[in-house]
Design an enzyme around this catalytic site. Sequence first.
Site, short mmCIF file in Angstrom:
data_model
loop_
_atom_site.label_atom_id
_atom_site.label_comp_id
_atom_site.label_asym_id
_atom_site.label_seq_id
_atom_site.Cartn_x
_atom_site.Cartn_y
_atom_site.Cartn_z
N CYS A 380 0.89 -1.26 0.00
CA CYS A 380 0.03 0.04 0.04
C CYS A 380 0.82 1.30 -0.05
O CYS A 380 1.51 1.66 -1.12
CB CYS A 380 -1.07 -0.15 1.15
SG CYS A 380 -2.61 0.79 0.74
N HIS A 519 -3.70 -5.10 0.59
CA HIS A 519 -3.04 -5.86 1.99
C HIS A 519 -2.90 -7.23 1.78
O HIS A 519 -4.01 -7.88 2.29
CB HIS A 519 -3.64 -5.25 3.09
CG HIS A 519 -3.26 -3.71 3.32
ND1 HIS A 519 -2.43 -3.42 4.16
CD2 HIS A 519 -4.28 -2.85 3.08
CE1 HIS A 519 -2.33 -2.12 4.28
NE2 HIS A 519 -3.67 -1.73 3.40
N GLU A 521 -1.32 -9.32 3.32
CA GLU A 521 -0.92 -9.94 4.60
C GLU A 521 -2.44 -10.63 5.37
O GLU A 521 -2.22 -11.20 6.13
CB GLU A 521 -0.27 -9.02 5.63
CG GLU A 521 -0.89 -7.60 6.29
CD GLU A 521 -1.00 -6.45 5.11
OE1 GLU A 521 -0.87 -6.96 3.93
OE2 GLU A 521 -1.29 -5.30 5.57
N1 GLN Z 1 -2.14 6.66 3.17
C1 GLN Z 1 -2.11 5.82 1.90
C2 GLN Z 1 -3.49 5.87 1.13
O1 GLN Z 1 -4.50 6.34 1.91
C3 GLN Z 1 -2.09 4.46 2.03
C4 GLN Z 1 -2.83 3.52 2.81
C5 GLN Z 1 -2.36 2.45 3.17
O2 GLN Z 1 -1.23 2.17 3.13
N2 GLN Z 1 -3.21 1.41 3.80
O3 GLN Z 1 -3.77 5.61 0.10
#
Ligand code: GLN
Length: 547
Positions: A380, A519, A521
């Site tokens: 992310c 994500h 994970e």
């Molecule tokens: N802050 C970034 C976004 O909102 C990444 C979010 C995250 O890593 N879950 O896109």
Amino acid sequence: MARYVFITGGVVSSLGKGLASAALGALLQARGYSVRLRKLDPYLNVDPGTMSPFEHGEVFVTDDGAETDLDLGHYERFTGVSARKTDSVSSGRIYSTVLEKERRGDYLGKTIQVIPHVTNEIKDFIAIGDDEVDFMLCEIGGTVGDIEGLPFFEAIRQFAQDRPRGECVFMHLTLLPWIGAAGELKTKPTQHSVKELRSIGIAPDVLVCRSDKPIPEKEREKIALFCNVRKEDVIAAPDLKSIYEAPLAYHREGLDQAVLDAFRIAPAPAPNLSVWEDVADRIFNPEGEVRVAIVGKYTQLEDAYKSIAEALTHGGMAHRVRVTLEWIDAEIFEREDPAPYLEGFHAILVPGGFGERGTEGKIKAAEFARTREIPYLGICLGMQMAVIEAARNLAGMENAGSQEFDHEAGEERFEPVIFHLKEWVKDNQKIARTVLDDKGGTMRLGAYAATLEPGSKVAEVYGTTTIEERHRHRYEVDIKYREKLEAVGLKFSGMSPDGRLPEIVEWPDHPWFIGVQFHPELKSKPFAPHPLFEGFVGAAKEVSRLV
Ligand code: GLN
């Protein structure tokens, strides 16, 4: 109709109720039953989405897009059952539903009270999907005696009363402190905790007692006598070297048997624990070690990256190596050269995060991994930083950045390679976001599909070209920059099915460098390690062999 196990805790918090619940779920499955686990949290936040990871640990996201308590992650990792929106609720959510109904006039002018309106709402929630499984396991957050927990305790008491006899079982976790001067494990706090529970009408059937020493027969008898359970219903929960030992350890102590006895299920079907025996074998008999640096922001509290730590362990299990994690605060690299910190690691992971703090350091970590050819997994925000790194250092966009971070509005040369997504498609429906939206619930959340480029590293890692992964973010890599970035070699190897949102980037010439917008994970299990973590740890293992 499902049978219900209600799991409560007493004496102190952090006893591992979530783990005990998850392990019990796994043991019931091992005996051939279907299960679903639920968490009922007394706090007033409507959901944990707005809670700081520093305070509450990671926010776990479900396929259907709910931001939930991290305990749901344990539930999934132990049972493989995908959690849903309807598996996690807080007082805040319950009260807001009740108040909405009141405003709509649904209660036809009645005076709205905790009993029965709030408790009914909780009971309705508990019973969702009642006919789908053999056992529903409901964990109540907090400890007995907390003011805010009372409506939940009252609701489960009533729930058991409403049901046919014997359909609900209460399991209570307590602590047996060791008093060195007396050389004894003390049972009094457990007695008091059970007394507290009984004063609100709940008599526990099974007691799970955490202690760092074995429980002597004498103390076991005493607990049984004073707490009104059988001796066999006093289950010892010793500290474990690995959480994945929990199903086997609890089985040895007789937890699943005690629960089935409480339901009067006899003879109970025999358990098949081979999956957990294999898991334990892989954890306790590694054939090597890899060292992974996690360069993040919330490094003081390990729970903030719980699922990542677990997924790396699973990746290690796939390769029979122990994965040693070191948490490094990304901000350090804004002042200092990352080399002395990162040299010696076999792989680098940059996890998700929010806000600008530490991001320049994460960009440095991505650069280090790329130029030194160290395996890199960017999750992310970790992917977004790798894209910024490529844009700045290779594609000649020295002012590349993310719209998430402060920059002078209208600043001429700013290149928002990561932009604020305001509109997207889910299940063939357009979703739009406006500036008026609340802070909570305005992200691209839950499962979205992605299409992988045939022949790419990720396609090889996944062994397929269509995947579905969980998302939780507001910002995206802007496809406008694809050409420029691909020209310097950063491949956009995974895209949303409509081809508009980059989901995965990779450096094809690097031994293993992958950034993902989602994500992974959250979907890894000890008995089914996520392909990306399996691949990442495999690449780290290669590096460890070379040094
Ligand atoms: N802050 C970034 C976004 O909102 C990444 C979010 C995250 O890593 N879950 O896109």
